[in-house]
Design a protein around this motif. Structure first.
Motif, PDB file in Angstrom:
ATOM      1  N   LEU A 121       0.852  -1.193   0.000  1.00  0.00           N
ATOM      2  CA  LEU A 121       0.000   0.000   0.000  1.00  0.00           C
ATOM      3  C   LEU A 121       0.885   1.238   0.000  1.00  0.00           C
ATOM      4  O   LEU A 121       1.829   1.330   0.796  1.00  0.00           O
ATOM      5  N   VAL A 122       0.586   2.160  -0.905  1.00  0.00           N
ATOM      6  CA  VAL A 122       1.337   3.419  -0.979  1.00  0.00           C
ATOM      7  C   VAL A 122       0.357   4.568  -0.780  1.00  0.00           C
ATOM      8  O   VAL A 122      -0.669   4.648  -1.462  1.00  0.00           O
ATOM      9  N   GLU A 123       0.679   5.444   0.164  1.00  0.00           N
ATOM     10  CA  GLU A 123      -0.094   6.676   0.357  1.00  0.00           C
ATOM     11  C   GLU A 123       0.892   7.799   0.632  1.00  0.00           C
ATOM     12  O   GLU A 123       1.529   7.829   1.684  1.00  0.00           O
ATOM     13  N   ARG A 124       1.038   8.698  -0.338  1.00  0.00           N
ATOM     14  CA  ARG A 124       2.043   9.768  -0.274  1.00  0.00           C
ATOM     15  C   ARG A 124       3.410   9.156   0.035  1.00  0.00           C
ATOM     16  O   ARG A 124       3.909   8.372  -0.731  1.00  0.00           O
ATOM     17  N   ASP A 125       4.009   9.537   1.187  1.00  0.00           N
ATOM     18  CA  ASP A 125       5.356   9.052   1.521  1.00  0.00           C
ATOM     19  C   ASP A 125       5.335   7.718   2.267  1.00  0.00           C
ATOM     20  O   ASP A 125       6.401   7.168   2.580  1.00  0.00           O
ATOM     21  N   LEU A 126       4.151   7.223   2.593  1.00  0.00           N
ATOM     22  CA  LEU A 126       4.045   5.992   3.369  1.00  0.00           C
ATOM     23  C   LEU A 126       3.956   4.778   2.451  1.00  0.00           C
ATOM     24  O   LEU A 126       3.157   4.750   1.519  1.00  0.00           O
TER      25      LEU A 126
END
Length: 201
Positions: A53-58
């Motif tokens: 899972l990618v969300e912005r910098d995470l």
């Protein structure tokens, strides 16, 4: 927007898709062919596995970690119990599922597993589910009356029983009835890929 890198037949990715649809939020799913993985997958996940899972910098990997993050970030509907005692029990059930059921699922999913090891994995899953089955005579869901993250976790395995060649006896009937209830959820149906739909005729 969240982006989920998801294997089209991967049971662990299936869990994450199920949660995303259950939450009814905006997200993007990038289908990954696990036999021809994109190069950037190993950069995002050192184990070179889906889901990611990618969300912005995470960047998160491991399905239960991803799902707990989604649940905390978007708390409606809440899928982990609100009560700390029940949440602790839920996490323990998830841990036991990973050890006693999904460790064998990983063997069935691996092309390197011998036929003998696959047969042992099928038998272990069959025995594990049969032991769980009586609880579903009394409970609507794993933790009682409320649908939770634990139901999300086990559903992809139950969907794949025929696909894996796992046979359950009559004593496992309650868990099969429970599975049919889960399979009728709109979010579960929406989360299925075409390849997963083809697993059950």
């Amino acid at each position: 927007m969240m982006v989920l890198y998801s294997g089209i037949t991967c049971p662990f990715s299936h869990r994450c898709r199920f949660v995303l649809y259950e939450k009814g939020m905006d997200f993007e799913i990038k289908d990954v062919d696990i036999f021809n993985k994109p190069e950037d997958l190993s950069v995002m996940n050192p184990y070179n596995q889906v889901p990611v899972l990618v969300e912005r910098d995470l960047i998160l990997f491991e399905s239960n970690i991803i799902n707990e993050y989604i649940d905390e970030r978007f708390p409606h509907p809440q899928l982990m119990p609100g009560d700390p005692v029940m949440r602790g029990r839920g996490r323990l059930v998830l841990f036991r599922m990973e050890k006693e059921l999904f460790s064998h699922v990983q063997k069935l999913e691996s092309p390197d597993t011998s036929a003998k090891e696959q047969a042992k994995a099928r038998e272990a899953i069959s025995q594990g589910l049969t032991l769980l089955a009586p609880a579903f005579s009394k409970n609507k869901y794993v933790l009682g009356d409320d649908f939770s993250m634990i139901d999300v976790a086990i559903a992809p395995l139950l969907w794949r029983l025929d696909h894996y060649g796992i046979k359950l006896g009559k004593s496992a009937a309650p868990i099969l009835k429970y599975a049919e209830r889960i399979f009728q959820r709109e979010s579960f149906i929406a989360a299925l890929t075409a390849a997963e739909k083809a697993m059950r005729r």
